[in-house]
Design an enzyme around this catalytic site. Structure first.
Site, PDB file in Angstrom:
ATOM      1  N   HIS A  51     -21.734 -19.842  44.026  1.00  0.00           N
ATOM      2  CA  HIS A  51     -21.905 -20.745  45.167  1.00  0.00           C
ATOM      3  C   HIS A  51     -21.619 -22.195  44.802  1.00  0.00           C
ATOM      4  CE1 HIS A  51     -23.410 -17.677  47.871  1.00  0.00           C
ATOM      5  NE2 HIS A  51     -24.307 -17.308  46.985  1.00  0.00           N
ATOM      6  N   ASP A  90     -16.242 -14.253  26.953  1.00  0.00           N
ATOM      7  CA  ASP A  90     -15.254 -14.654  25.954  1.00  0.00           C
ATOM      8  C   ASP A  90     -15.263 -16.171  25.742  1.00  0.00           C
ATOM      9  OD1 ASP A  90     -14.445 -12.057  25.472  1.00  0.00           O
ATOM     10  OD2 ASP A  90     -12.674 -12.164  26.764  1.00  0.00           O
ATOM     11  N   GLU A 154     -31.366  -9.565  45.225  1.00  0.00           N
ATOM     12  CA  GLU A 154     -31.218 -10.438  46.397  1.00  0.00           C
ATOM     13  C   GLU A 154     -30.802  -9.657  47.641  1.00  0.00           C
ATOM     14  OE1 GLU A 154     -28.233 -13.357  45.563  1.00  0.00           O
ATOM     15  OE2 GLU A 154     -27.015 -11.982  44.391  1.00  0.00           O
ATOM     16  N   ASP A 180     -30.823 -14.933  49.727  1.00  0.00           N
ATOM     17  CA  ASP A 180     -30.065 -13.754  50.129  1.00  0.00           C
ATOM     18  C   ASP A 180     -30.973 -12.566  50.432  1.00  0.00           C
ATOM     19  OD1 ASP A 180     -27.356 -14.503  50.272  1.00  0.00           O
ATOM     20  OD2 ASP A 180     -27.205 -14.548  48.099  1.00  0.00           O
TER      21      ASP A 180
END
Length: 261
Positions: A51, A90, A154, A180
């Site tokens: 977000h 990574d 969520e 959420d």
């Protein structure tokens, strides 16, 4: 910027022992914000790629600055997919928070994308985490035991399937995303509704019954609600986020100033 170091993870130990660990959320992609937050005593910061406008190109520098300021770097990835997860790992992240884990299969998928074969299905590449090809063996051992994988709870389906999610080997803990979760029930942001409160209580009950660490992202920039969660047995706490700390303090002090004019 310090290079990624294959060290024991303090957060991993605290999750296992259900000791209180407090971090915060990074949405503003700037070194100065990290350095300022590091003076507050946070143990870790989560870089939000779901977000926020933060891109993969900026991730490596942000992770390095967090680690270079004696905090652990987690990344809330954009989605539960192989490429977003392996790219941030990574780049040297200490762990990932994977959004919208709703069932056992999705939890298994997240772990598979984090772990190398035979424990998972992560593709092998060489970058900062592997010290640019000079320490892959060391990193591979580190991933087995030290990488942190958090399932974000969520959705009401997550609550209903929480015991199965916890049964997945490699899931170190959960963090409740309150916005959420309430939205999935049709009441976005309405935490005081009876139905939402009951769902949160079920998360508490199941997690405690299974003797697992409870996690929560407290949005409020005042300490009281985070303290309240700790008193209820929550141990993995994301305390607010960068722009709320900045904005709330600015608004509060400007309001006081204007009242004196």
């Amino acid at each position: 910027m310090k290079n990624f170091s294959h060290k024991h993870s303090p957060l991993k130990r605290k999750l296992q022992d259900k000791e209180v660990s407090i971090g915060s959320w990074l949405t503003i992609p700037h070194q100065a914000v990290i350095e300022i937050l590091s003076t507050a005593g946070f143990e870790w910061l989560t870089i939000d790629m779901e977000h926020s406008p933060i891109s993969i190109e900026t991730i490596m520098n942000l992770i390095g600055h967090i680690q270079g300021n004696n905090m652990q770097a987690l990344v809330r990835v954009s989605k539960n997919e192989e490429v977003p997860i392996k790219r941030v790992l990574d780049a040297g992240a200490d762990g990932v928070i994977v959004p919208m884990i709703r069932n056992k299969e999705e939890a298994e998928q997240a772990v598979n994308f984090v772990k190398y074969p035979p424990l998972g299905k992560r593709g092998v590449g060489l970058n900062r985490a592997q010290k640019y090809g000079t320490a892959f063996d060391t990193y591979q051992e580190w991933v087995k035991d030290e990488v942190v994988v958090i399932a974000q709870i969520e959705h009401i389906d997550s609550v209903n399937n929480l015991e199965e999610i916890f049964s997945v080997n490699g899931i170190d803990g959960i963090i409740v995303g309150p916005y959420d979760l309430s939205a999935s029930m049709g009441y976005p942001g309405e935490y005081d509704r009876k139905e939402v409160k009951e769902a949160l209580e079920r998360v508490d009950e199941i997690t405690k019954k299974l003797n697992k660490p409870l996690g929560f992202h407290v949005i409020d920039s005042g300490y009281e609600k985070t303290l309240e969660k700790i008193s209820k047995g929550y141990s993995f706490l994301a305390f607010s986020l960068d722009f709320f700390f900045l904005g709330d303090k600015a608004r509060e002090e400007m309001k006081k100033l204007k009242e004196k004019l």
